[in-house]
Motif scaffolding. Sequence first.
Motif, PDB file in Angstrom:
ATOM      1  N   GLY A 283       0.797  -1.218   0.000  1.00 26.57           N
ATOM      2  CA  GLY A 283       0.000   0.000   0.000  1.00 26.57           C
ATOM      3  C   GLY A 283       0.830   1.268   0.000  1.00 26.57           C
ATOM      4  O   GLY A 283       0.277   2.370  -0.031  1.00 26.57           O
ATOM      5  N   GLY A 284       2.130   1.117   0.029  1.00 24.98           N
ATOM      6  CA  GLY A 284       3.003   2.272   0.177  1.00 24.98           C
ATOM      7  C   GLY A 284       3.362   2.956  -1.133  1.00 24.98           C
ATOM      8  O   GLY A 284       3.133   2.446  -2.224  1.00 24.98           O
ATOM      9  N   ASP A 285       3.959   4.128  -0.956  1.00 24.22           N
ATOM     10  CA  ASP A 285       4.404   4.954  -2.078  1.00 24.22           C
ATOM     11  C   ASP A 285       5.931   4.979  -2.035  1.00 24.22           C
ATOM     12  O   ASP A 285       6.516   5.536  -1.111  1.00 24.22           O
ATOM     13  N   VAL A 286       6.559   4.351  -3.019  1.00 23.26           N
ATOM     14  CA  VAL A 286       8.018   4.182  -3.026  1.00 23.26           C
ATOM     15  C   VAL A 286       8.633   5.050  -4.118  1.00 23.26           C
ATOM     16  O   VAL A 286       8.127   5.091  -5.247  1.00 23.26           O
ATOM     17  N   THR A 287       9.698   5.740  -3.766  1.00 18.79           N
ATOM     18  CA  THR A 287      10.490   6.440  -4.778  1.00 18.79           C
ATOM     19  C   THR A 287      11.915   5.923  -4.721  1.00 18.79           C
ATOM     20  O   THR A 287      12.508   5.831  -3.642  1.00 18.79           O
ATOM     21  N   THR A 288      12.437   5.556  -5.883  1.00 21.99           N
ATOM     22  CA  THR A 288      13.832   5.141  -5.996  1.00 21.99           C
ATOM     23  C   THR A 288      14.571   6.193  -6.815  1.00 21.99           C
ATOM     24  O   THR A 288      13.965   7.139  -7.333  1.00 21.99           O
ATOM     25  N   ILE A 289      15.859   6.005  -6.969  1.00 24.02           N
ATOM     26  CA  ILE A 289      16.643   6.970  -7.735  1.00 24.02           C
ATOM     27  C   ILE A 289      16.103   7.119  -9.156  1.00 24.02           C
ATOM     28  O   ILE A 289      16.179   8.204  -9.744  1.00 24.02           O
ATOM     29  N   GLU A 290      15.504   6.043  -9.692  1.00 21.39           N
ATOM     30  CA  GLU A 290      14.936   6.141 -11.045  1.00 21.39           C
ATOM     31  C   GLU A 290      13.822   7.192 -11.098  1.00 21.39           C
ATOM     32  O   GLU A 290      13.555   7.769 -12.153  1.00 21.39           O
TER      33      GLU A 290
END
Length: 164
Positions: free
Chosen positions: A71-78
Amino acid sequence: MSTITVNLTVNGKPVSEEVEPRLLLIHMLREKLNITAPPIGCETSHCGPCTVDLDGKSVKSCTILAVQANGGDVTTIEGMVGADGALSALQEGFAEEHGLQCGFCTPGMIMRAHRLLQEIPDPSDAEIRAGLSGNLCRCTGYQNIVKAVRYAANKMNTQQEAAE
Ligand code: FES
Ligand code: FES
């Protein structure tokens, strides 16, 4: 082994995967979603290159199960590059100030610095060092990493002032 459905938003896109309950978030990102910029180092929460942003917090993705992120909101370097391909202020800062050598630590450094600058928009050098203390770099000696974050903070604050 039974599987569990994990739904995430990753770099702005909704994704859904069936995963084993023991799967770590870093392995879901790299092996299920082909998001391979965050590397795996120690896999024991010590080194930090696997750091991603999860619901507004810096998380070492080798230290959390994929199901815990459901359910989470993930941000990676991309996800730090703009829609037009423009580098973020932090990416630009690391390039301009030579904040990397081999680059192994860089995805995690930038993602941790991204959150740090949300927490403290104009950090002192000591605050930058403290903020990045969970992310190790074996190449740079950290001096240019601090300069890179300072570069980004200055640029972001200047843009903010111009917009007001
Ligand atoms: S791989 Fe070392 S902290 Fe995640
Ligand atoms: S640039 Fe090589 S580990 Fe940081």
